[in-house]
Scaffold this motif. Sequence first.
Motif, PDB file in Angstrom:
ATOM      1  N   LEU A  78       0.831  -1.204   0.000  1.00  0.00           N
ATOM      2  CA  LEU A  78       0.000   0.000   0.000  1.00  0.00           C
ATOM      3  C   LEU A  78       0.866   1.254   0.000  1.00  0.00           C
ATOM      4  N   HIS A  79       1.935   1.214   0.778  1.00  0.00           N
ATOM      5  CA  HIS A  79       2.808   2.380   0.802  1.00  0.00           C
ATOM      6  C   HIS A  79       3.393   2.646  -0.572  1.00  0.00           C
ATOM      7  N   GLN A  80       3.836   1.587  -1.219  1.00  0.00           N
ATOM      8  CA  GLN A  80       4.496   1.771  -2.514  1.00  0.00           C
ATOM      9  C   GLN A  80       3.549   2.293  -3.583  1.00  0.00           C
ATOM     10  N   VAL A  81       2.328   1.725  -3.639  1.00  0.00           N
ATOM     11  CA  VAL A  81       1.435   2.138  -4.719  1.00  0.00           C
ATOM     12  C   VAL A  81       0.675   3.417  -4.429  1.00  0.00           C
ATOM     13  N   ALA A  82       0.306   3.621  -3.171  1.00  0.00           N
ATOM     14  CA  ALA A  82      -0.627   4.718  -2.920  1.00  0.00           C
ATOM     15  C   ALA A  82      -0.020   5.890  -2.159  1.00  0.00           C
ATOM     16  N   VAL A  83       0.782   5.618  -1.164  1.00  0.00           N
ATOM     17  CA  VAL A  83       1.206   6.696  -0.276  1.00  0.00           C
ATOM     18  C   VAL A  83       2.478   7.378  -0.774  1.00  0.00           C
ATOM     19  N   SER A  84       3.446   6.562  -1.135  1.00  0.00           N
ATOM     20  CA  SER A  84       4.741   7.113  -1.526  1.00  0.00           C
ATOM     21  C   SER A  84       4.669   8.091  -2.700  1.00  0.00           C
ATOM     22  N   PRO A  85       3.870   7.798  -3.736  1.00  0.00           N
ATOM     23  CA  PRO A  85       3.842   8.738  -4.865  1.00  0.00           C
ATOM     24  C   PRO A  85       3.276  10.108  -4.509  1.00  0.00           C
ATOM     25  N   LEU A  86       2.629  10.224  -3.358  1.00  0.00           N
ATOM     26  CA  LEU A  86       2.028  11.516  -2.990  1.00  0.00           C
ATOM     27  C   LEU A  86       3.057  12.579  -2.637  1.00  0.00           C
ATOM     28  N   GLY A  87       4.212  12.153  -2.124  1.00  0.00           N
ATOM     29  CA  GLY A  87       5.211  13.130  -1.697  1.00  0.00           C
ATOM     30  C   GLY A  87       5.001  13.520  -0.246  1.00  0.00           C
TER      31      GLY A  87
ATOM     32  N   GLY C 308     -12.174   2.790  -3.685  1.00  0.00           N
ATOM     33  CA  GLY C 308     -10.892   3.115  -3.046  1.00  0.00           C
ATOM     34  C   GLY C 308      -9.777   3.196  -4.062  1.00  0.00           C
ATOM     35  N   VAL C 309      -9.727   2.207  -4.947  1.00  0.00           N
ATOM     36  CA  VAL C 309      -8.657   2.180  -5.941  1.00  0.00           C
ATOM     37  C   VAL C 309      -8.774   3.383  -6.878  1.00  0.00           C
ATOM     38  N   LEU C 310     -10.014   3.665  -7.321  1.00  0.00           N
ATOM     39  CA  LEU C 310     -10.212   4.811  -8.214  1.00  0.00           C
ATOM     40  C   LEU C 310      -9.782   6.114  -7.542  1.00  0.00           C
ATOM     41  N   LEU C 311     -10.103   6.218  -6.246  1.00  0.00           N
ATOM     42  CA  LEU C 311      -9.743   7.431  -5.512  1.00  0.00           C
ATOM     43  C   LEU C 311      -8.234   7.622  -5.467  1.00  0.00           C
ATOM     44  N   VAL C 312      -7.535   6.533  -5.162  1.00  0.00           N
ATOM     45  CA  VAL C 312      -6.072   6.632  -5.104  1.00  0.00           C
ATOM     46  C   VAL C 312      -5.532   7.062  -6.458  1.00  0.00           C
ATOM     47  N   LEU C 316      -3.501  10.619  -7.431  1.00  0.00           N
ATOM     48  CA  LEU C 316      -2.155  10.630  -7.994  1.00  0.00           C
ATOM     49  C   LEU C 316      -2.125  11.301  -9.361  1.00  0.00           C
ATOM     50  N   LEU C 317      -3.193  11.106 -10.145  1.00  0.00           N
ATOM     51  CA  LEU C 317      -3.145  11.594 -11.524  1.00  0.00           C
ATOM     52  C   LEU C 317      -3.893  12.908 -11.727  1.00  0.00           C
ATOM     53  N   ALA C 318      -4.995  13.081 -11.020  1.00  0.00           N
ATOM     54  CA  ALA C 318      -5.807  14.289 -11.245  1.00  0.00           C
ATOM     55  C   ALA C 318      -6.290  14.836  -9.919  1.00  0.00           C
ATOM     56  N   PRO C 319      -5.362  15.302  -9.080  1.00  0.00           N
ATOM     57  CA  PRO C 319      -5.743  15.674  -7.719  1.00  0.00           C
ATOM     58  C   PRO C 319      -6.723  16.838  -7.646  1.00  0.00           C
ATOM     59  N   ASN C 320      -6.926  17.580  -8.728  1.00  0.00           N
ATOM     60  CA  ASN C 320      -7.835  18.714  -8.662  1.00  0.00           C
ATOM     61  C   ASN C 320      -9.280  18.357  -8.980  1.00  0.00           C
ATOM     62  N   GLY C 321      -9.548  17.068  -9.199  1.00  0.00           N
ATOM     63  CA  GLY C 321     -10.918  16.657  -9.432  1.00  0.00           C
ATOM     64  C   GLY C 321     -11.388  16.945 -10.842  1.00  0.00           C
ATOM     65  N   ILE C 322     -12.613  16.509 -11.142  1.00  0.00           N
ATOM     66  CA  ILE C 322     -13.110  16.599 -12.513  1.00  0.00           C
ATOM     67  C   ILE C 322     -13.175  18.047 -12.984  1.00  0.00           C
ATOM     68  N   VAL C 323     -13.870  18.872 -12.209  1.00  0.00           N
ATOM     69  CA  VAL C 323     -14.034  20.266 -12.633  1.00  0.00           C
ATOM     70  C   VAL C 323     -12.683  20.992 -12.648  1.00  0.00           C
ATOM     71  N   GLY C 324     -11.877  20.757 -11.616  1.00  0.00           N
ATOM     72  CA  GLY C 324     -10.560  21.388 -11.562  1.00  0.00           C
ATOM     73  C   GLY C 324      -9.706  21.000 -12.753  1.00  0.00           C
ATOM     74  N   GLN C 325      -9.812  19.734 -13.128  1.00  0.00           N
ATOM     75  CA  GLN C 325      -9.005  19.247 -14.242  1.00  0.00           C
ATOM     76  C   GLN C 325      -9.443  19.891 -15.557  1.00  0.00           C
ATOM     77  N   ILE C 326     -10.761  19.965 -15.726  1.00  0.00           N
ATOM     78  CA  ILE C 326     -11.279  20.603 -16.946  1.00  0.00           C
ATOM     79  C   ILE C 326     -10.820  22.056 -16.994  1.00  0.00           C
ATOM     80  N   ARG C 327     -10.864  22.711 -15.848  1.00  0.00           N
ATOM     81  CA  ARG C 327     -10.481  24.115 -15.818  1.00  0.00           C
ATOM     82  C   ARG C 327      -8.992  24.297 -16.139  1.00  0.00           C
ATOM     83  N   ASP C 328      -8.167  23.401 -15.579  1.00  0.00           N
ATOM     84  CA  ASP C 328      -6.740  23.462 -15.891  1.00  0.00           C
ATOM     85  C   ASP C 328      -6.505  23.302 -17.387  1.00  0.00           C
TER      86      ASP C 328
END
Lengths: 294, 235, 368
Positions: A78-87, C308-312, C316-328
């Motif tokens: 979990l740390h490797q995939v989810a937490v660590s990439p956050l910084g 949970g997986v989608l949230l993570v 990581l990829l689009a931390p500003n959310g849907i609207v934030g991402q569109i705005r960016d």
Amino acid sequence: MNDFLEVVVVGIGNGAVYAMLGLGLVVIYRSTGLLNFAQGELSMFSTFIVWTIWNAGVPLWLAILGGMAGGFLVGILLHQVAVSPLGDPHEKPLAVVIVTIALFLALNGAAQLIWGTVDKRLDPLFGQSQVTIGGVAIQWQKIGAVLVLVALATGFVLLFNRTKLGLAMRAVASNSESAGLCGVPVPRILMLGWGLAAAVGTVAGVFTAPQLGLGTNMMQLTLIFGFAAITLGGFDSLIGAVVGGMVVGILSAVVPQYVSTFERMPLAPAFILILAVLLFRPQGLFGSKEVQRV
Amino acid sequence: MSLLEVSGLRCGYGIVEVLFGLDLSVAEGELVVVLGANGAGKTTTLRAISGMIPASGSVRLDGTEVLGRRPDQLLSAGVAHVPQGRGTISALSVEDNLRVGGYQRSSAEVTEDLEMWFEVFPRLSERRTQLAGSMSGGEQQMLAIARAFMSRPRLLLLDEPSLGLAPLVTREVFDRLRDVTQQMGSAVLLVEQNANLALDFAARAYVLEAGSIVVSGSASELQGDEAIQKAYLGL
Amino acid sequence: MTSTGPRWVRYASGAVMAVVLVALPFMFPAFRVNQFVTWMCLAVAAAGLNLLTGFNGQISVGHGALYGLGAYTAAILVTDSGWPMLATPVAAAAVCFVAGVVIGLPALRIKGLYLALVTLAVATLFPALVEQFSSLTGGSSGLSLVVPQDDCPRGRPECPVRWESPIDGLASDQWRYFVFLAVTVVMFIVVANIVRSRTGRSLVAIRDNEVAAEASGVNVSRAKILTFGTSAAIAGVGGAMLALNNGRVNPTSFTLLVSIYLLVAVVVGGAATIVGPAVGTVVAGLFNDVIAPELPGRFENAAPVILGVLLVIQMLLAPNGIVGQIRDLQARIAARRHGGDPGGQTGHLATPGGTGTEPEDLGSASGT
């Protein structure tokens, strides 16, 4: 008087479990600086691993070691995939909250998926019997919990203060950039922190399950108590987790017994404690002052 | 072949470019200084070399490309870095700081070197169990240097050791540094604002301005050239 | 909050949105329409949370409790005190405002992850509170809203809340849908006005750098407490709407999961954007109420795992959310068109109280 003492004994037994979970929280806080809202679910998950091994006919103590190993691996993953990439967690607290909550959801769902929604039965490690000391009945399981807690805490204190890994963990927690410049492989140390926290969480779950029934939601309240314990003890103090766990355990057993307003809210004293400590002494009883930042 | 060979190093933060294709080299055992005004990119140069920030170009150590490695990986290749602000780990004791410095070596070697450094810097020995954060600036700088040497580096990157120190203390730090480097035989790449002190210390110098090297030469050449001193060094 | 993109795009998308919202209750069966209403309640609460967490940077994992407080306030007022139904959201707002201020006071000293911890405890505590005060709340068996009529003693389900449509041809679920839609739209307009005002700008200033905001004359303590109160009040309105819609309140409807759900809606939709919470609620609602039930039997419980997986992945990829991402994205396109630098990057997830991670060299480097 004996009634009171019996309530206190119950509190100490619960407190030992809160302290164990607290140890895991402290280990993560010390290595990565974040509050892990998924710690309870990690602990629940690895307790199910223990149950699976035990259910296959392996002796319980061996199954616990297996569960700790399993938890260690899950924690690392979990740390490797989810937490660590956050910084840096203190740069974006909201992201940390969301990710650990996401892990909370994912672990809870995964446990339901694998083990179903019907509670399982896990035998108490120290059996059902009890001794009577001075007229107060004490279950061996409670005495065992305290002994295990003392052993775990001692182990962690030695790890942090006497080993190279512990030194590296303290260095990373205090100043990860400098630790890296000194040759400490920072990502690996953070990863090990999560693994260790998950492993110790297993033990907390193993002591909770016989009492509440091994279910996917069993650690959710315990987590709040664990947080109360380390808030009181200091987020970065192992001894604080132990003392804090005991205080929280005793308070939340005794107060609802004697104060009718809290009759159905054993959580309330713990909540008031969290709030009061954060307001008036944010570093807790044993924590370092540094915790106050953020 | 040089010990360290940097060529075409480029680096920036976000959209702000800080280094524009920097070239420099350090030979085995050589003392080299990079001079420049505040903001010329001195700190960035060191951070890029030791892998603390992403950069492009080339950084070769003994001919092997090391750009893109993490600081701890660079340390195992023999490059130690004392960052700006000294980077002592304030929550650890003096002794633990030194032990972390020797993280990649065996504990027997570490214990041995520890005693040696306590002899070299008796003041650190007196404060062995004290938290590093509670020491004075000069003491912390000594600690940072000793800690970097705990890894027995072939090359030490040293970022403005004079920063925030009183002139007398700075003088002392440089004197000790000279003794220690002679004893250890390590090469040093120093970045400094204090040109006088640094040119006394180093054998060769580069002058960095706005992200590019504008002058290079032996320290004595630079010390002798009034035009350069006026134009770049503010002397 | 500045919208980007040409004006006609905004008007056109607004019009499409309005048409869809009006058409929805005529296109779906009553139980779906009822779900849509539930989403509106959550969206309002999420909008309140967003004001606090997105715009002001105070993280709350406890808004489920305020949502619940609003719901119970409405339920008790209707059932015990015989209030007219549509007056109760106002009362819920007032009660929750006070509760929010009470929580907001300690939040002046407790920040970031620690505030998340305290509010998490509030969320966990709420169901226990309801059970503790069961004489008022009905405890674990919940409370049915009954319209006060002489022949209807309290707690008897014979006279439940009714939503009879005054318009011919409009079924009761459709009528209710439009009533709640109106309330929802009003609440979002309220939030938009707060955000666009001077006050709103000071909220963002506090989030980005508390010390600087204080220095430029913002009364930080006052602003933070009022934000907590206002945010709680809006969440309370959402809760009151839920109570009125369901005709029933239950402690199990306001567990920690609701708080999590609200936070997820804010982050998925886009923290610190006005429509973000609505978008996030719809996405989360689609996931929970439409997609999850369709999962094959064995994988019924997989929904939280997937979420949970989608949230993570999103964090990581689009931390500003849907609207934030569109705005960016729009900002980047606009910048490319104008040849400027992309200044539209919105760092919503930056620290409350300090943004700088740049090394020491930067400030001066850009100056030379």
